[in-house]
Design a protein around this motif. Structure first.
Motif, mmCIF file in Angstrom:
data_model
loop_
_atom_site.group_PDB
_atom_site.id
_atom_site.type_symbol
_atom_site.label_atom_id
_atom_site.label_comp_id
_atom_site.label_asym_id
_atom_site.label_seq_id
_atom_site.Cartn_x
_atom_site.Cartn_y
_atom_site.Cartn_z
ATOM 1 N N ARG A 281 -23.007 -16.469 5.301
ATOM 2 C CA ARG A 281 -21.675 -16.787 4.781
ATOM 3 C C ARG A 281 -21.578 -18.184 4.195
ATOM 4 N N ILE A 282 -22.630 -18.968 4.340
ATOM 5 C CA ILE A 282 -22.588 -20.356 3.893
ATOM 6 C C ILE A 282 -23.870 -20.674 3.136
ATOM 7 N N SER A 283 -23.757 -21.462 2.089
ATOM 8 C CA SER A 283 -24.914 -21.727 1.236
ATOM 9 C C SER A 283 -25.780 -22.871 1.739
ATOM 10 N N VAL A 284 -25.329 -23.583 2.759
ATOM 11 C CA VAL A 284 -26.077 -24.715 3.295
ATOM 12 C C VAL A 284 -27.055 -24.224 4.368
ATOM 13 N N PRO A 285 -28.334 -24.607 4.296
ATOM 14 C CA PRO A 285 -29.295 -24.187 5.330
ATOM 15 C C PRO A 285 -28.892 -24.714 6.708
ATOM 16 N N MET A 286 -29.057 -23.878 7.739
ATOM 17 C CA MET A 286 -28.736 -24.264 9.105
ATOM 18 C C MET A 286 -29.955 -24.013 9.992
ATOM 19 N N THR A 287 -30.128 -24.846 10.998
ATOM 20 C CA THR A 287 -31.229 -24.694 11.945
ATOM 21 C C THR A 287 -30.726 -23.955 13.174
ATOM 22 N N ARG A 288 -31.305 -22.801 13.452
ATOM 23 C CA ARG A 288 -30.880 -22.011 14.614
ATOM 24 C C ARG A 288 -31.902 -22.176 15.738
ATOM 25 N N TRP A 289 -31.672 -23.160 16.568
ATOM 26 C CA TRP A 289 -32.532 -23.411 17.709
ATOM 27 C C TRP A 289 -32.073 -22.599 18.915
ATOM 28 N N SER A 290 -33.004 -22.345 19.809
ATOM 29 C CA SER A 290 -32.681 -21.766 21.109
ATOM 30 C C SER A 290 -32.338 -22.907 22.066
ATOM 31 N N THR B 280 -25.147 -41.650 25.964
ATOM 32 C CA THR B 280 -25.276 -40.190 25.999
ATOM 33 C C THR B 280 -24.960 -39.550 24.654
ATOM 34 N N PHE B 281 -25.590 -38.407 24.424
ATOM 35 C CA PHE B 281 -25.296 -37.577 23.261
ATOM 36 C C PHE B 281 -24.889 -36.196 23.756
ATOM 37 N N TYR B 282 -23.631 -35.828 23.524
ATOM 38 C CA TYR B 282 -23.102 -34.519 23.897
ATOM 39 C C TYR B 282 -23.105 -33.644 22.645
ATOM 40 N N CYS B 283 -24.076 -32.753 22.582
ATOM 41 C CA CYS B 283 -24.302 -31.916 21.404
ATOM 42 C C CYS B 283 -23.817 -30.496 21.682
ATOM 43 N N ALA B 284 -22.776 -30.067 20.989
ATOM 44 C CA ALA B 284 -22.166 -28.753 21.212
ATOM 45 C C ALA B 284 -22.305 -27.891 19.957
ATOM 46 N N VAL B 285 -22.828 -26.676 20.129
ATOM 47 C CA VAL B 285 -23.022 -25.768 18.995
ATOM 48 C C VAL B 285 -22.667 -24.339 19.393
ATOM 49 N N ASN B 286 -22.139 -23.599 18.449
ATOM 50 C CA ASN B 286 -21.908 -22.167 18.628
ATOM 51 C C ASN B 286 -22.970 -21.339 17.903
ATOM 52 N N PHE B 287 -23.629 -21.963 16.948
ATOM 53 C CA PHE B 287 -24.699 -21.310 16.185
ATOM 54 C C PHE B 287 -26.019 -21.652 16.851
ATOM 55 N N TYR B 288 -26.527 -20.710 17.655
ATOM 56 C CA TYR B 288 -27.789 -20.937 18.340
ATOM 57 C C TYR B 288 -28.434 -19.584 18.645
ATOM 58 N N GLU B 289 -29.702 -19.593 18.973
ATOM 59 C CA GLU B 289 -30.502 -18.370 19.031
ATOM 60 C C GLU B 289 -29.948 -17.333 20.000
ATOM 61 N N GLU B 290 -29.575 -17.757 21.195
ATOM 62 C CA GLU B 290 -29.111 -16.805 22.204
ATOM 63 C C GLU B 290 -27.776 -16.162 21.829
ATOM 64 N N ASN B 291 -27.009 -16.819 20.987
ATOM 65 C CA ASN B 291 -25.733 -16.255 20.535
ATOM 66 C C ASN B 291 -25.998 -15.339 19.340
ATOM 67 N N VAL B 292 -26.344 -14.093 19.636
ATOM 68 C CA VAL B 292 -26.699 -13.148 18.567
ATOM 69 C C VAL B 292 -25.524 -12.900 17.629
ATOM 70 N N HIS B 293 -24.314 -13.137 18.111
ATOM 71 C CA HIS B 293 -23.128 -12.913 17.290
ATOM 72 C C HIS B 293 -22.966 -13.978 16.210
ATOM 73 N N SER B 294 -23.748 -15.050 16.304
ATOM 74 C CA SER B 294 -23.665 -16.120 15.301
ATOM 75 C C SER B 294 -24.724 -15.995 14.221
ATOM 76 N N HIS B 295 -25.692 -15.110 14.391
ATOM 77 C CA HIS B 295 -26.839 -15.087 13.486
ATOM 78 C C HIS B 295 -26.456 -14.819 12.034
ATOM 79 N N GLU B 296 -25.412 -14.046 11.817
ATOM 80 C CA GLU B 296 -25.024 -13.707 10.443
ATOM 81 C C GLU B 296 -24.278 -14.829 9.739
ATOM 82 N N TRP B 297 -23.937 -15.888 10.470
ATOM 83 C CA TRP B 297 -23.183 -16.976 9.852
ATOM 84 C C TRP B 297 -23.913 -17.598 8.680
ATOM 85 N N GLN B 298 -25.239 -17.649 8.759
ATOM 86 C CA GLN B 298 -26.004 -18.243 7.671
ATOM 87 C C GLN B 298 -25.757 -17.513 6.358
#
Length: 226
Positions: free
Chosen positions: A155-164, A135-153
């Protein structure tokens, strides 16, 4: 800036421990759900301070726990935080995991998967190193439905993938992993001030903070290797 440079700086500043404290609120619930049996080999993808690998050994019964991180300074710190010989940490890239086929029974990742430069290929790599039924248990707080996370990109210079949530399920399936479950793990521990304390530095209203932590929380997607 590369992922390695960014998180080497975080490790030097001691921010690895800060991440551990913040992530533990929901990570511990995800770890408790993993079907780890005595003697299993477990991979922690994007291990940071190594708290998950240590927890899987101490409470989860894993026989061997390996943490992989792209930042050498993070790996160096994680090694210093444990003296368990069955917990090890290695420097490696998400797009070419330095492990043999069928090397692990389970994999965990918290707040790291979205740094993969090619997420589907990383999932393919995980499908390769997981044993059948693993199994792979993949946990993220940065994701499309979490509109409160969208601005995180910003604050950081590394590209991030924001999937739904839908894109996570599709990505898992494209890589050959079955999707066993997907849900949101709320953060019930962070203190939410009374309404009169708002706006704060991060939230305009108490309702927004409640939504962020108590409702949206951490998106968990569970994949199973065929």
């Amino acid at each position: 800036m590369s992922v390695r440079d960014e998180f080497d700086a975080w490790a030097a500043d001691g921010r690895d421990r800060g991440m551990e404290q913040r992530h533990w609120h929901t990570a511990k619930h995800v770890l408790a759900r993993m079907p780890v049996e005595s003697g299993d080999a477990v991979l922690d993808l994007g291990s940071g301070s190594g708290y998950a690998a240590r927890a899987l050994r101490e409470a989860g019964g894993a026989g061997r726990a390996v943490g992989l991180d792209g930042a050498p300074a993070m790996v160096e710190n994680a090694r210093e935080y444990t003296d368990d010989p069955m917990v090890e940490f290695v420097v490696g890239d998400f797009d070419e995991l330095p492990f043999a086929d069928d090397a692990f029974d389970h994999c965990f990742s918290m707040e790291a998967f979205y740094y993969a430069p090619d997420p589907v290929h990383t999932l393919e790599e995980l499908a390769r190193v997981l044993r059948p039924g693993g199994t792979f248990y993949c946990a993220v707080n940065f994701y499309e439905e979490n509109v409160h996370s969208h601005e995180w990109q910003e604050r950081i210079s590394v590209p991030m993938t924001r999937w739904s949530a839908d894109e996570y399920r599709a990505g898992f399936r494209e890589a050959g992993l079955y999707v066993a479950e997907q849900d949101n793990v709320p953060d019930t521990e962070i203190e939410i001030p009374p309404a009169e304390a708002f706006p704060t530095e991060e939230f305009e209203t108490r309702e927004a903070m409640v939504e962020r932590y108590r409702e949206l929380g951490t998106l968990l997607t569970v994949g199973v290797a065929p």
